[in-house]
Structures are given as structure tokens and as C-alpha cells.
Design a protein around this motif. Structure first.
Motif, mmCIF file in Angstrom:
data_model
loop_
_atom_site.group_PDB
_atom_site.id
_atom_site.type_symbol
_atom_site.label_atom_id
_atom_site.label_comp_id
_atom_site.label_asym_id
_atom_site.label_seq_id
_atom_site.Cartn_x
_atom_site.Cartn_y
_atom_site.Cartn_z
ATOM 1 N N LEU A 107 5.337 -12.303 -6.676
ATOM 2 C CA LEU A 107 4.507 -13.259 -7.409
ATOM 3 C C LEU A 107 4.907 -13.338 -8.874
ATOM 4 O O LEU A 107 4.894 -14.423 -9.472
ATOM 5 N N GLU A 108 5.280 -12.216 -9.487
ATOM 6 C CA GLU A 108 5.720 -12.253 -10.886
ATOM 7 C C GLU A 108 7.023 -13.037 -11.022
ATOM 8 O O GLU A 108 7.221 -13.767 -12.002
ATOM 9 N N CYS A 109 7.901 -12.897 -10.052
ATOM 10 C CA CYS A 109 9.138 -13.682 -10.067
ATOM 11 C C CYS A 109 8.833 -15.166 -9.887
ATOM 12 O O CYS A 109 9.431 -16.018 -10.555
ATOM 13 N N TYR A 110 7.923 -15.481 -8.988
ATOM 14 C CA TYR A 110 7.625 -16.884 -8.675
ATOM 15 C C TYR A 110 6.932 -17.584 -9.840
ATOM 16 O O TYR A 110 7.298 -18.705 -10.213
ATOM 17 N N PHE A 111 5.944 -16.933 -10.442
ATOM 18 C CA PHE A 111 5.181 -17.576 -11.511
ATOM 19 C C PHE A 111 5.799 -17.356 -12.889
ATOM 20 O O PHE A 111 5.494 -18.101 -13.826
ATOM 21 N N GLY A 112 6.642 -16.337 -13.032
ATOM 22 C CA GLY A 112 7.216 -16.072 -14.352
ATOM 23 C C GLY A 112 6.186 -15.566 -15.335
ATOM 24 O O GLY A 112 6.269 -15.822 -16.536
ATOM 25 N N SER A 113 5.188 -14.832 -14.846
ATOM 26 C CA SER A 113 4.163 -14.250 -15.701
ATOM 27 C C SER A 113 3.640 -12.982 -15.038
ATOM 28 O O SER A 113 3.875 -12.743 -13.850
ATOM 29 N N LEU A 114 2.937 -12.164 -15.814
ATOM 30 C CA LEU A 114 2.416 -10.911 -15.286
ATOM 31 C C LEU A 114 1.356 -11.165 -14.222
ATOM 32 O O LEU A 114 0.569 -12.111 -14.322
ATOM 33 N N VAL A 115 1.339 -10.317 -13.211
ATOM 34 C CA VAL A 115 0.351 -10.400 -12.132
ATOM 35 C C VAL A 115 -0.232 -9.010 -11.927
ATOM 36 O O VAL A 115 0.480 -8.085 -11.540
ATOM 37 N N GLY A 116 -1.520 -8.859 -12.222
ATOM 38 C CA GLY A 116 -2.199 -7.600 -12.007
ATOM 39 C C GLY A 116 -3.093 -7.679 -10.788
ATOM 40 O O GLY A 116 -3.237 -8.737 -10.168
ATOM 41 N N VAL A 138 -11.480 -5.664 -0.631
ATOM 42 C CA VAL A 138 -10.698 -6.834 -1.020
ATOM 43 C C VAL A 138 -9.734 -6.415 -2.123
ATOM 44 O O VAL A 138 -9.995 -5.475 -2.868
ATOM 45 N N VAL A 139 -8.625 -7.110 -2.213
ATOM 46 C CA VAL A 139 -7.722 -6.937 -3.341
ATOM 47 C C VAL A 139 -7.623 -8.278 -4.025
ATOM 48 O O VAL A 139 -7.405 -9.316 -3.395
ATOM 49 N N GLY A 140 -7.842 -8.267 -5.320
ATOM 50 C CA GLY A 140 -7.759 -9.491 -6.109
ATOM 51 C C GLY A 140 -6.631 -9.383 -7.099
ATOM 52 O O GLY A 140 -6.545 -8.418 -7.864
ATOM 53 N N GLY A 141 -5.737 -10.362 -7.067
ATOM 54 C CA GLY A 141 -4.611 -10.373 -7.993
ATOM 55 C C GLY A 141 -4.653 -11.627 -8.836
ATOM 56 O O GLY A 141 -4.971 -12.712 -8.346
ATOM 57 N N GLY A 142 -4.366 -11.488 -10.113
ATOM 58 C CA GLY A 142 -4.384 -12.653 -10.996
ATOM 59 C C GLY A 142 -3.364 -12.519 -12.098
ATOM 60 O O GLY A 142 -2.878 -11.435 -12.403
ATOM 61 N N GLY A 143 -3.034 -13.656 -12.706
ATOM 62 C CA GLY A 143 -2.076 -13.632 -13.804
ATOM 63 C C GLY A 143 -2.139 -14.893 -14.622
ATOM 64 O O GLY A 143 -3.043 -15.705 -14.479
ATOM 65 N N ALA A 144 -1.157 -15.044 -15.499
ATOM 66 C CA ALA A 144 -1.009 -16.226 -16.341
ATOM 67 C C ALA A 144 -2.116 -16.355 -17.377
ATOM 68 O O ALA A 144 -2.361 -17.428 -17.892
ATOM 69 N N CYS A 145 -2.816 -15.237 -17.717
ATOM 70 C CA CYS A 145 -3.887 -15.332 -18.697
ATOM 71 C C CYS A 145 -3.348 -15.553 -20.109
ATOM 72 O O CYS A 145 -4.080 -16.021 -20.979
#
Length: 465
Positions: A154-163, A254-261
Motif C-alpha cells: 500500500l505504501e508503494c501504491y499510494f506513495g505515502s505512509l500507511v499505518g 479488526v485491523v484498520g490501516g490509513g495514510g496520506a494524512c
């Protein structure tokens, strides 16, 4: 062929009807995630929704719900993180606050039940069973290989950090009050069932996490229950409230992942403006002229100062329109310094030890780990302010420490190489080519061509085809 998407059920609504999120079911046959490439992975993650449709209709706009009746996928999701994993993780030295939060939603507010110091599993399980508390485990990709593999893609795909965070909640309990996040969030239901209510945004594309009073939210715009193997994508404009549904498993994971903040146009503009001003000040004496006397002591900016600033901004805009130089420096560096290293099995020797043939002048070469490298032009980080010249920097994440990913306070360092500005065209050639001959690089001498290739090879960023 996948089944046609159909609207999901919603709760009662006030005012205009909200956008309907589709409920989709996987077609017959086992579902698998495609790890061959970042784009292939993301396509498989949201299948049967097409990526073009996703970004056109859902991303930063409305939630997406994908429900799959797939036992194999449910078993895979369950393997990502289990309640039983906490026992072994606690044995590795987890701490309250840093690694684990224990909390409950009480009268619409989050009540934190953390102890001090190290987390002991028996105490954790006691709070879970007796106090009906939710266990929140921070950044599990630091320890769980398959989550590392997923988030790296996901970090490669979006080009931003994903936590990511894991939430384990007892049946009939609620861990968090209604809130909205400051990121786009993907939710994977691993175990049990969780009931969700999504509300209309009060702050479009919110920049900060915020808790909202339930009595001010109105009726839900969307309401549904997630089951194992389900996926939800929720824009950071949506209030969320959730509680665990009693089912065959007495808790929900559940696991929640997010990025691009920190990857908005505003962030990129701030990052870009500094470089534009630096260049303009070197070439235009007006940018080097002093500001009016006592301007900083005035309560309000004068009309003349506003006029001068507006003129400078128009000049910068004109310069931006007329350049094709690489833009952004700090954002690129910050991203690559703090992201996950490439996923690998074993000790990772391939990421730190060059392999294969040494590149020569007649060699055909190509980049390795392209998705983990950034190329940027910025002032020499080692020079003084008076003598700073632009240099080309190559930063990569091959040596990043997975154990510190998204932990904020942990110290990080940048890994990479520095080259004279005269090398920028040759480096662009390497970046844009699937393979290229060293002798065809746009450099003045054969020695420079071979030296550039050897430097990248030594850093494990280049291989001879």
C-alpha cells in the motif's frame, strides 16, 4: 465474472438522501490477494470494484463496503492477527501507551484504562474479560510479517505512509466514541462481527482526529455489520461509531490501516514553495531586498507589504509554470525515511549486500526496488547557507527499521547517495528506462558513467541485466 454491485442497506435518514455505498460479493471460486505488484495488489484488495471507479466515486468522497462470502479469505484475514498473538507479543516487551491502549467508551467518551510500564498478558486479559475493555495494538506490522507485506504494498501504491492499529473488542462492548479520522481508512474484519454507523461529515477532509458528541450527529447515513473477510474503506470525512455484535466468536478483531494524512496539496505546496523561493532569491535581487523598517512590529500588514507579497507570489507562479525541474524535497525525504523497508523473508541480506555482476561501461542495467527510491534535487545539505549549491539526492528505504515504523518519536536516519547536479539527466534516464546501457548515460565522460552505475550498484539499487 463478479456479481453486479448493489446498494447496501442504510439507516433512517434526515434531509437529502446520502450517497449509497455499494455492497459487493465476490464471485465463485477462492479469492486471493495479488502480491506481484503494488497496483495488482490494490486491484485485488478492492475487487470487484475497479480502481478507476474507486478513485472517481469513493476516495475522499463516500464509504465503500465490500462483503465476500469466502471461507478461504476469512481464514487468511484471521491469520493476520489473533487475540492469542498478544501473549507472545507481551513477552517481547510491550508498553502501555506506546504499544498498547486499553479503553472503553463510557457515556460517549473514551476512558483509558492503561496501567504503567510493561504490559502483562494476564492483566490485559483480565481487563478484556472483566471490564469489557477494547485492546488497541499499535502498528502491528512491526511484528506481524503478513501485515508488513500488505502495508508495504500500500505504501508503494499510494506513495505515502500507511499505518495500522488492531482493535479487539468484547461482544456487546464499544471501545471508541463517535469520531472522525484525519486519514482515509481501510478496515479489515478479521474475527467476529462489528456493527458500524457512519454519519455525515461536519469537517470536510478533516486534518485532525476528533471526537464528536453523539447527540449532535443526527441519524446515521449508513449502517451495516462487518463479518470476517469483509472490507470497508471510510473517507476521513465520516464520523464512525462501532460496537461488537454477539456471534459465534465472543469478540471482534479488526485491523484498520490509513495514510496520506500529510500528503495534501497544501502540504505539497508548502514543501515546493521553499525551493522556488530559494531559486528566485539567487536570481532576482528583488527577493533579496530588505523588508520595510519595523514591518515585524506592526499589528497589521500594510497595504504596500501585501501588494509586494502578492507580486512575489505571482512571480513564483510564473517560474513554476516555466520549469520542469524536480519539485518537493522534504516530503520525499520524510516519506522514504519513515516508510517500511521492502518485504523479505530471512535476514534481509539482499537489501544490504550487492549481488550479481559489477556494472561496466558496456553493461545493460536497471533499477532494483524502484518503488522504494526517491530522486530529488535540493540544496547541498553539507554546505553553508552562503555557498549552498544544488545537488541530486537519492534516498531509499532498504535499510529502514521495520520495528520503528510509524512510531513517531523513534529516531530515523536517511539512507542514500548524493551526486552533482550534472548527473540529474543520467539519473532520469535510469529511472525512466526498464533497462539502459551504461555507455548511453548522459554524462560527459565514460568514467563518470561507470562511476554512477557502480555507486548505485554498491547501494543495492542497480543490477546488471
Amino acid at each position: 465474472m463478479p456479481k453486479k454491485a448493489k446498494p447496501a442497506g442504510t439507516g433512517q435518514e434526515e434531509g437529502p438522501a446520502p450517497c449509497k455505498q455499494p455492497k459487493v460479493e465476490a464471485a465463485g471460486g477462492p479469492f486471493t490477494l495479488n502480491f506481484d505488484s503494488p497496483s495488482g495488489f490494490f486491484e485485488s484488495l478492492i475487487s470487484p470494484i475497479q480502481t478507476e471507479t474507486f478513485f472517481k466515486e469513493f476516495w475522499e468522497q463516500k464509504p465503500l463496503l465490500i462483503q465476500r462470502e469466502d471461507p478461504a479469505l476469512a481464514a487468511y484475514y484471521q491469520s493476520l492477527f489473533r487475540l492469542s498473538d498478544l501473549k507472545s507479543l507481551c513477552g517481547r516487551g510491550m508498553y502501555y501507551g506506546r504499544d498498547v491502549n486499553v479503553c472503553r467508551c463510557v457515556h460517549g467518551k473514551k476512558k483509558v484504562l492503561n496501567k504503567d510500564g510493561k504490559v502483562h498478558f494476564l492483566q490485559l486479559r483480565k481487563d478484556f474479560d472483566q471490564k469489557r475493555a477494547t485492546i488497541q495494538f499499535h502498528q502491528p506490522q512491526r511484528f506481524k510479517d503478513e501485515l508488513w507485506r500488505i502495508q508495504e504494498q500500500l505504501e508503494c501504491y499510494f506513495g505515502s505512509l500507511v499505518g495500522s492499529n488492531v482493535y479487539i473488542t468484547p461482544a456487546g462492548s464499544q471501545g471508541l466514541p463517535p469520531h472522525y479520522d484525519d486519514v482515509e481508512v481501510f478496515i479489515l474484519q478479521l474475527e467476529g462481527q462489528k456493527h458500524w454507523r457512519l454519519y455525515r461529515p461536519t469537517v470536510p477532509l478533516a486534518r485532525e482526529y476528533s471526537v464528536e458528541a453523539e447527540d449532535g450527529l443526527g441519524r446515521p447515513a449508513h449502517e451495516f455489520t462487518l463479518k470476517p473477510s469483509d472490507l470497508m474503506q471510510s473517507p476521513h470525512t465520516i464520523h464512525v461509531q462501532q460496537d461488537t455484535v454477539p456471534s459465534d466468536i465472543s469478540y471482534s478483531t479488526v485491523v484498520g490501516g490509513g495514510g496520506a494524512c500529510s500528503s495534501s496539496w497544501g502540504d505539497f505546496l508548502l514543501d515546493t514553495i521553499s525551493g522556488l523561493v530559494f531559486d528566485a532569491a539567487k536570481e532576482d535581487v528583488a527577493f533579496r531586498a530588505g523588508i520595510p523598517r519595523q514591518l515585524l512590529l506592526q499589528v497589521e500588514t500594510t497595504a504596500d507589504a501585501r501588494r509586494r507579497l502578492s507580486g512575489f507570489l505571482r512571480t513564483l507562479a510564473d517560474r513554476l509554470e516555466g520549469t520542469n525541474q524536480l519539485l518537493s524535497s522534504d516530503m520525499k525525504k520524510d516519506f522514504v525515511m519513515n516508510r517500511l523497508p521492502p518485504f523479505h523473508v530471512g535476514d534481509g541480506a539482499a537489501l544490504s549486500t550487492p549481488g550479481g555482476q559489477l556494472p561496466r561501461l558496456d553493461s545493460i542495467v536497471r533499477l532494483r526496488y524502484k518503488d522504494h527510491i526517491v530522486l530529488t534535487v535540493m540544496p547541498d545539505q553539507g554546505g553553508s547557507d552562503e555557498t549552498q549549491e544544488k545537488m541530486v539526492y537519492i534516498y531509499h528505504s532498504l535499510q529502514n527499521r521495520r520495528e520503528t515504523h510509524m512510531m513517531g518519536s523513534e529516531e530515523t536516519e536517511a539512507y542514500g547517495l548524493r551526486f552533482p547536479l550534472s548527473h540529474v539527466d543520467a539519473l532520469k534516464q535510469i529511472w525512466s528506462s526498464s533497462a539502459i546501457s551504461v555507455k548511453d548515460l548522459k554524462l560527459a565522460t565514460d568514467e563518470e558513467k561507470e562511476s554512477l552505475a557502480l555507486s548505485l550498484w554498491t547501494e543495492c539499487l542497480l543490477q546488471v541485466v
